[in-house]
Design a protein around this motif. Sequence first.
Motif, PDB file in Angstrom:
ATOM      1  N   ALA A 176      -7.997  -1.871  -4.080  1.00  0.00           N
ATOM      2  CA  ALA A 176      -7.790  -3.139  -3.360  1.00  0.00           C
ATOM      3  C   ALA A 176      -8.784  -3.275  -2.206  1.00  0.00           C
ATOM      4  O   ALA A 176      -9.369  -4.345  -2.009  1.00  0.00           O
ATOM      5  CB  ALA A 176      -6.359  -3.223  -2.849  1.00  0.00           C
ATOM      6  N   GLN A 201      -4.721  -8.277  -3.136  1.00  0.00           N
ATOM      7  CA  GLN A 201      -5.452  -7.394  -4.050  1.00  0.00           C
ATOM      8  C   GLN A 201      -4.566  -6.235  -4.515  1.00  0.00           C
ATOM      9  O   GLN A 201      -4.576  -5.881  -5.683  1.00  0.00           O
ATOM     10  CB  GLN A 201      -6.714  -6.850  -3.377  1.00  0.00           C
ATOM     11  N   PHE A 202      -3.820  -5.649  -3.616  1.00  0.00           N
ATOM     12  CA  PHE A 202      -2.978  -4.505  -3.943  1.00  0.00           C
ATOM     13  C   PHE A 202      -1.898  -4.879  -4.963  1.00  0.00           C
ATOM     14  O   PHE A 202      -1.612  -4.136  -5.889  1.00  0.00           O
ATOM     15  CB  PHE A 202      -2.338  -3.942  -2.669  1.00  0.00           C
ATOM     16  N   ARG A 207      -4.635   2.706  -5.979  1.00  0.00           N
ATOM     17  CA  ARG A 207      -4.461   1.247  -5.917  1.00  0.00           C
ATOM     18  C   ARG A 207      -4.954   0.681  -4.593  1.00  0.00           C
ATOM     19  O   ARG A 207      -5.594  -0.374  -4.552  1.00  0.00           O
ATOM     20  CB  ARG A 207      -2.990   0.877  -6.114  1.00  0.00           C
ATOM     21  N   ARG A 242     -12.245  -4.219  -3.346  1.00  0.00           N
ATOM     22  CA  ARG A 242     -12.392  -5.608  -3.794  1.00  0.00           C
ATOM     23  C   ARG A 242     -12.506  -6.603  -2.644  1.00  0.00           C
ATOM     24  O   ARG A 242     -12.850  -7.758  -2.863  1.00  0.00           O
ATOM     25  CB  ARG A 242     -11.218  -5.988  -4.680  1.00  0.00           C
TER      26      ARG A 242
END
Length: 181
Positions: A122, A172-173, A118, A125
């Motif tokens: 993130a 994002q995360f 994850r 991104r």
Amino acid sequence: MEDAALMAQVAAGQPEAMTGLFERHHRPLYGFLLRMTGHPAAAEDLVQEAFLRVLRHAATFDARSPFRPWLYRIARNLLADHHSRRGREPLAPLEAAELHDEGADPHAHAEARQDHARLETALARLSFEQRELLLLSRDPDLSYTELAALYDCSAGALKVRVHRALQALRAQFHGDGEVSG
């Protein structure tokens, strides 16, 4: 031997002094470049080119300044060239191969792998600049003052930029939406 002393030897025509610099700095530099490119071969090539440039431009190194920020400035320039040639393609998340601990609880290991995946997703991104800033700001051998010099801003301005990048990473995360910039 200190980095500045090794660089003085290199500048004086003793290229064998590069061995100490390479041994000390190639792993963190490779890790940074790998996370920035997402490609082990590209990261290896960039590390080699960075150290070739250190050797080629040793006479321009200011011994009153720390070596590591100078090395990372070279690496950042190489990254910019790399991305201008290849374009800024989406970054693929890295695998968490180094997380496996034979003695660890399998459930804890699975959770750690999921969290790592994850986090890597993130990071992938984020914008190139945010990812670069976060990775460099986590280097324990780079002070905020040295890092601010890399970005040509004050330490206070750098802290604000890092804070904003961390906010974008958190978003994002946790899946709070697309954050870029």
